[in-house]
Write an enzyme that holds these catalytic residues in place. Structure first.
Site: not given
Ligand code: 5GP
Ligand code: ZN
Length: 136
Positions: A99, A101
């Site tokens: 993903h 951001h």
């Molecule tokens: P990472 O740390 O893997 O780059 O980012 C994962 C992101 O996914 C985090 O910013 C977290 O807030 C978001 N996230 C985790 N679970 C959910 C969810 O159930 N729904 C949404 N909309 N975001 C989520």
């Protein structure tokens, strides 16, 4: 994948606030946003991280990130935006489904992504460059 949060968001199993969708990906608001409008570009296929994507996929998802960033500036009044993309738990990736951001930034707002700058000696930098470019 049944136990993947983002696959469950894609399937509709877990609700999300979708702000964009096309044949290959969606954008949804992050549940714990760093700033108002923080969105995630999420592919419809399950791929772990950037290393599993082909070049057309990368182009497509980053084009979607640009579109969302432009909308954050046009419609939310953001003054800029960060594109952040974590690969692997050591890099802060918590959801192991690729993903991107897209984080809107507002003038005078809090610092969001920062790292401590270091001052290595030139020999060490040259050694790193050699390792990154060696054929072996
Ligand atoms: P990472 O740390 O893997 O780059 O980012 C994962 C992101 O996914 C985090 O910013 C977290 O807030 C978001 N996230 C985790 N679970 C959910 C969810 O159930 N729904 C949404 N909309 N975001 C989520
Ligand atoms: Zn997944």
């Amino acid at each position: 994948m049944d136990n993947c949060v983002f696959c469950r968001i894609i399937s509709g199993d877990i609700p999300s606030l979708r702000v964009y969708e096309d044949e290959e990906c969606i954008a949804a608001l992050d549940i714990n946003p760093a700033s108002p409008g923080h969105a995630l570009i999420i592919p419809k296929v399950h791929k772990k991280d950037l290393t599993e994507l082909d070049v057309p996929e990368i182009a497509h998802y980053f084009a979607a990130a640009r579109l969302i960033g432009e909308r954050q500036m046009e419609k939310l009044g953001a003054d800029g935006f960060n594109v952040v993309q974590n690969n692997g738990p050591a890099a802060g990736q918590t959801v192991l489904h690729f993903h991107i951001h897209v984080i809107p930034r507002y003038a005078g707002g809090p610092q969001i992504a920062a790292w401590k700058q270091t001052e290595p000696d030139p020999g060490f930098l040259r050694e790193i460059a050699e390792r990154l470019t060696s054929e072996a």
